[in-house]
Design an enzyme around this catalytic site. Structure first.
Site, PDB file in Angstrom:
ATOM      1  N   CYS A   1      -4.060  -4.444  -5.878  1.00 19.25           N
ATOM      2  CA  CYS A   1      -4.966  -4.659  -7.007  1.00 19.25           C
ATOM      3  C   CYS A   1      -6.375  -4.229  -6.616  1.00 19.25           C
ATOM      4  O   CYS A   1      -6.895  -4.671  -5.587  1.00 19.25           O
ATOM      5  CB  CYS A   1      -4.950  -6.135  -7.395  1.00 19.25           C
ATOM      6  SG  CYS A   1      -6.094  -6.520  -8.738  1.00 19.25           S
TER       7      CYS A   1
ATOM      8  N   CYS B   1      -5.742 -12.351 -10.122  1.00 16.39           N
ATOM      9  CA  CYS B   1      -7.100 -12.278 -10.682  1.00 16.39           C
ATOM     10  C   CYS B   1      -7.105 -12.031 -12.183  1.00 16.39           C
ATOM     11  O   CYS B   1      -8.174 -12.026 -12.792  1.00 16.39           O
ATOM     12  CB  CYS B   1      -7.920 -11.208  -9.962  1.00 16.39           C
ATOM     13  SG  CYS B   1      -7.455  -9.510 -10.358  1.00 16.39           S
TER      14      CYS B   1
ATOM     15  N   CYS C   1      -2.480  -8.567 -13.155  1.00 12.95           N
ATOM     16  CA  CYS C   1      -2.396  -9.135 -11.805  1.00 12.95           C
ATOM     17  C   CYS C   1      -2.329 -10.648 -11.932  1.00 12.95           C
ATOM     18  O   CYS C   1      -3.176 -11.259 -12.592  1.00 12.95           O
ATOM     19  CB  CYS C   1      -3.631  -8.710 -11.000  1.00 12.95           C
ATOM     20  SG  CYS C   1      -3.737  -9.522  -9.395  1.00 12.95           S
TER      21      CYS C   1
ATOM     22  N   CYS D   1      -8.581  -7.611  -6.630  1.00  8.71           N
ATOM     23  CA  CYS D   1      -8.472  -8.705  -5.652  1.00  8.71           C
ATOM     24  C   CYS D   1      -7.670  -8.368  -4.411  1.00  8.71           C
ATOM     25  O   CYS D   1      -7.612  -9.178  -3.487  1.00  8.71           O
ATOM     26  CB  CYS D   1      -7.857  -9.925  -6.326  1.00  8.71           C
ATOM     27  SG  CYS D   1      -6.087  -9.756  -6.654  1.00  8.71           S
TER      28      CYS D   1
ATOM     29  N   CYS E   1       3.791   1.298 -16.515  1.00  6.05           N
ATOM     30  CA  CYS E   1       2.841   2.387 -16.721  1.00  6.05           C
ATOM     31  C   CYS E   1       1.453   1.832 -16.416  1.00  6.05           C
ATOM     32  O   CYS E   1       0.909   1.037 -17.184  1.00  6.05           O
ATOM     33  CB  CYS E   1       2.965   2.847 -18.180  1.00  6.05           C
ATOM     34  SG  CYS E   1       1.964   4.272 -18.555  1.00  6.05           S
TER      35      CYS E   1
END
Ligand code: FE
Length: 132
Positions: A46, A98, A95, A49, A118
């Site tokens: 990510c 976060c 995510c 984070c 995607c």
């Protein structure tokens, strides 16, 4: 925790374009992101984070211009929710840690999962190996 950052802190931490996608659910233009045609082995974390989200093992060439995966690195690390924006019914992928917007998941992916995650390149940060 990263997930508790205020929007002001996210604005400081992220680039303008990262903020637009991750925090405001934007979309990067197709075929412009850094990972749609990226084939190295490693983990995509990510960009907000650092949580590991997708592996190169599950990446495939979808032809859409966005990095595409048939499953997440760990199902616990992403969450999905219905997105009805733009008069479409899609499943948004975020995510888990976060809450950053990653992209959408569609059911026209390859076997065995049939899923096509995607994902915006800009929501990801590639690492050739996970750091301990
Ligand atoms: Fe995150």
């Amino acid at each position: 925790m990263e997930s508790e950052l205020s929007e002001d802190k996210w604005k400081k931490k992220l680039t303008k374009e990262q903020y637009r996608v991750l925090r405001e659910k934007g979309t990067e233009p197709a075929f412009r992101g850094k990972y749609w045609n990226h084939h190295e082995k490693g983990v995509y974390k990510c960009a907000g984070c650092g949580a590991p989200l997708f592996s190169s093992e599950e990446k495939f060439d979808s032809g859409t211009g966005w990095p595409s995966f048939d499953k997440p690195y760990d199902e616990a690390n992403v969450k999905e929710q219905i997105d009805t924006s733009y008069d479409m019914k899609r499943t948004e992928v975020l995510c888990s840690n976060c809450g950053g917007h990653l992209g959408h998941v569609f059911n026209d992916g390859p076997n065995p999962t049939g899923c096509r995650y995607c994902i915006n390149s800009i929501s990801l940060d590639f690492q050739s190996k996970i750091k301990d």
